[in-house]
Motif scaffolding. Structure first.
Motif, short mmCIF file in Angstrom:
data_model
loop_
_atom_site.label_atom_id
_atom_site.label_comp_id
_atom_site.label_asym_id
_atom_site.label_seq_id
_atom_site.Cartn_x
_atom_site.Cartn_y
_atom_site.Cartn_z
N ILE A 67 32.57 35.35 46.91
CA ILE A 67 32.08 36.65 46.81
C ILE A 67 33.48 37.55 46.89
O ILE A 67 33.31 38.32 45.77
CB ILE A 67 31.46 37.62 47.99
CG1 ILE A 67 29.93 36.64 48.19
CG2 ILE A 67 31.41 38.58 48.27
CD1 ILE A 67 29.16 36.46 49.58
N PHE A 68 34.41 37.81 47.85
CA PHE A 68 35.03 38.26 47.28
C PHE A 68 35.97 37.47 46.13
O PHE A 68 37.41 38.76 45.23
CB PHE A 68 36.45 38.50 48.76
CG PHE A 68 35.65 39.87 49.31
CD1 PHE A 68 35.93 41.32 49.40
CD2 PHE A 68 34.72 38.96 50.80
CE1 PHE A 68 35.46 41.67 50.03
CE2 PHE A 68 34.46 39.94 51.39
CZ PHE A 68 35.00 41.21 51.07
N LEU A 69 36.68 37.14 45.65
CA LEU A 69 36.87 36.31 44.88
C LEU A 69 36.15 36.85 43.25
O LEU A 69 36.43 36.74 41.98
CB LEU A 69 36.52 34.74 44.42
CG LEU A 69 37.25 33.55 43.48
CD1 LEU A 69 39.32 33.83 43.21
CD2 LEU A 69 37.24 32.39 43.46
N VAL A 70 34.91 36.67 42.82
CA VAL A 70 33.79 37.32 42.10
C VAL A 70 34.26 38.56 41.61
O VAL A 70 34.74 39.75 40.74
CB VAL A 70 32.08 37.06 42.26
CG1 VAL A 70 31.75 38.19 41.05
CG2 VAL A 70 32.06 35.88 42.15
N TYR A 74 35.85 40.16 38.70
CA TYR A 74 35.25 42.17 38.05
C TYR A 74 35.88 42.92 38.15
O TYR A 74 35.58 44.05 36.92
CB TYR A 74 33.75 42.17 38.82
CG TYR A 74 32.44 41.64 37.71
CD1 TYR A 74 32.53 40.81 36.74
CD2 TYR A 74 32.09 40.39 38.90
CE1 TYR A 74 31.72 40.32 36.34
CE2 TYR A 74 31.27 39.38 38.28
CZ TYR A 74 31.06 39.28 37.18
OH TYR A 74 30.22 38.37 36.35
N ARG A 75 37.20 43.42 39.31
CA ARG A 75 37.21 43.98 39.34
C ARG A 75 39.09 44.57 38.54
O ARG A 75 38.94 45.07 37.84
CB ARG A 75 38.45 44.15 40.73
CG ARG A 75 38.81 45.53 40.91
CD ARG A 75 39.00 46.39 42.52
NE ARG A 75 39.71 46.93 42.23
CZ ARG A 75 39.86 47.22 44.14
NH1 ARG A 75 40.18 46.42 45.09
NH2 ARG A 75 40.66 48.47 44.02
N LEU A 76 39.50 43.10 38.16
CA LEU A 76 41.02 42.71 37.17
C LEU A 76 39.97 42.88 35.69
O LEU A 76 41.07 43.64 34.75
CB LEU A 76 41.41 41.69 37.33
CG LEU A 76 41.80 40.92 38.57
CD1 LEU A 76 42.80 40.06 38.64
CD2 LEU A 76 43.11 42.04 38.68
N LYS A 77 38.60 43.07 35.70
CA LYS A 77 38.56 42.78 34.54
C LYS A 77 38.13 44.15 33.55
O LYS A 77 37.88 44.54 32.77
CB LYS A 77 36.75 41.29 34.31
CG LYS A 77 36.27 41.52 32.84
CD LYS A 77 35.35 41.16 33.17
CE LYS A 77 34.22 40.52 31.84
NZ LYS A 77 33.15 40.13 31.88
N THR A 78 38.15 44.86 34.30
CA THR A 78 37.41 45.81 34.45
C THR A 78 39.31 47.47 34.12
O THR A 78 40.30 46.58 34.12
CB THR A 78 36.39 47.18 35.11
OG1 THR A 78 36.97 47.02 36.50
CG2 THR A 78 34.81 46.61 34.81
#
Length: 78
Positions: A67-70, A74-78
């Motif tokens: 969960i924290f990896l996903v 997404y946090r790094l992607k945006t």
């Protein structure tokens, strides 16, 4: 300031403590393996329940990490 992290400079109780921490990982591993085998011979139902609980613990840990990896992805992607 000089730091020396070698076995040669240890004395007395420091030497014993160093050796204890060197042995600890192997001792823990062998205790778990042999303890499981002995426990399964003496109390098979208890051993089975402990093994199942251990697997569930690792599955929950895996889900938590996933969960924290996903979320990080997404946090790094945006």
């Amino acid at each position: 300031m000089r730091f020396e992290f070698t076995k040669q400079n240890l004395q007395g109780s420091e030497k014993i403590l160093q050796r204890f921490f060197e042995i600890l990982p192997g001792l823990t591993s062998w205790s778990l393996i042999l303890g499981t085998i002995i426990f399964s011979i003496l109390k098979p139902l208890g051993a089975a329940l402990l093994i199942i609980a251990f697997y569930l613990f690792w599955i929950l840990r895996l889900l938590y990490m996933m969960i924290f990896l996903v979320l990080s992805y997404y946090r790094l992607k945006t």
